[in-house]
Design a protein around this motif. Structure first.
Motif: not given
Length: 369
Positions: A329-352
């Protein structure tokens, strides 16, 4: 949900596209619809131009078939696209109405008229002159109901298909392909509206009819099998969903190929419901096998690839490796932030999930100490 007047305008616009496709005024109509539906985006405009070209080619190549059914289906498809435009851009109504009237004027100049429609002196649009049960009207109603669901109102889509189905059964017959499609849409939007058990029952009743009428390996039949499996899982029967997807994967691999998008989606769902049925290790292994295929087919940052990575990380943790899940999940988070943005619900789900598995990994380390 769009007002009735806008739904009717979308229906007329769809039929106007089809009527213009066979006239000398096609180039002007083609340009107008491409610009309007493209909304200033070059890629979207190019896509609309491709749709328009395909429509004209299909109309030109369907000699010897039921031309009116082809025209009706295409008109319904364009009506849905115009309805989407009006749903997303309410200010486009005046532009669309003006384009329809301009195209109609061109048709009139050529001695033609827009099929099955009438326009009042003030520019208002009536429903199909042939009647609300004309096959063209039914196709348009189906397209618009689907657009309502896609716009986020699943309950309204369900209710519109529920009203459409008995009319289709009476006018077209209970086993006509369009009637079966309406049954499938009713079942699907029933499930999307929150009643998975009812959706499962409806798809279970529809499937044997589709297999007999369309064939067991027809694409629509396989979509019905896919939806039956998913709604079985959503209704609480994860083992049934797992078993149905296991059977469906084999069919789709044979019919479409191992790397087809339909096959990969079925594999994703098989892995998901395998985990939900209680076998986290098997789910982990299936997602681990799926991930490199999706990365090769779509690229490492495609949403489908990221979804497979997320599920792999989750089931890795559920299989007992919290630290490995944390690291994934730590490796995945930057990809979600880059593709969807840091506040996208799917990005926040990865944060959780990262926080969750970090905490569990800490507990594991404390226990080992």
């Amino acid at each position: 949900m769009l007002a009735e007047s806008l739904l009717t305008l979308a229906a007329l616009a769809g039929r106007t596209v089809v009527d213009a496709a066979a006239t000398g005024g096609w180039e002007a109509a083609e340009h107008g619809y491409a610009q309007l539906l493209g909304r200033g985006d070059a890629e979207q405009t190019k896509l609309v131009e491709q749709w328009l070209a395909e429509t004209r080619e299909q109309l030109a190549s369907d000699a010897g078939t039921d031309t009116e059914l082809v025209r009706t289906a295409l008109a319904g498809r364009w009506a849905g696209r115009c309805a989407d435009l009006l749903e997303e851009n309410p200010d486009a109504e005046a532009e669309l109405r003006a384009l329809v009237q301009e195209t109609q004027a061109t048709l009139s100049a050529e001695g033609l008229s827009v099929s099955n429609h009438a326009v009042s002196a003030n520019g208002g649009v009536s429903t199909y002159a042939a009647g609300p049960e004309h096959p063209g009207a039914l196709a348009t109603r189906s397209e618009l109901a689907y657009s309502v669901g896609q716009a986020g109102d699943a309950a309204a889509a369900r209710d519109q298909f529920a009203a459409l189905l008995p009319v289709a059964e009476r006018v077209l017959g209970p086993e006509h392909p369009d009637t079966l499609a309406a049954r499938a849409s009713l079942a699907y939007w029933t499930g999307q509206a929150g009643d998975a058990a009812a959706a499962r029952a409806q798809f279970a009743a529809l499937l044997p009819v589709a297999e007999r009428v369309l064939g067991p390996e027809h694409p629509d039949t396989l979509v019905n099998r896919h939806n039956l499996a998913n709604f079985a899982g959503y209704a609480g029967d994860a083992p049934a969903a797992r078993d149905q997807f296991a059977a469906l994967v084999r069919v789709r691999e044979r019919v479409f190929g191992a790397d087809s998008p339909d096959t990969l989606v079925a594999r994703f769902n098989l892995a998901y419901w395998t985990g939900r049925a209680g076998d986290a290790a098997a789910a982990r292994d299936q997602f681990a096998a799926l991930l490199p295929v999706r990365a090769r087919m779509y690229g490492p940052d495609h949403p489908d690839t990221l979804a497979a990575r997320e599920e792999l990380a989750y089931w890795t943790g559920c299989a007992g490796a919290a630290a490995a899940a944390r690291d994934q999940f730590a490796a995945l988070l930057p990809s979600y932030e880059k593709v969807l943005g840091p506040e996208h619900p799917d990005t926040l789900a990865v944060w959780y999930q990262l926080a969750h598995w970090t905490a569990l990994a800490g507990d594991e380390a404390a226990t080992q100490d």
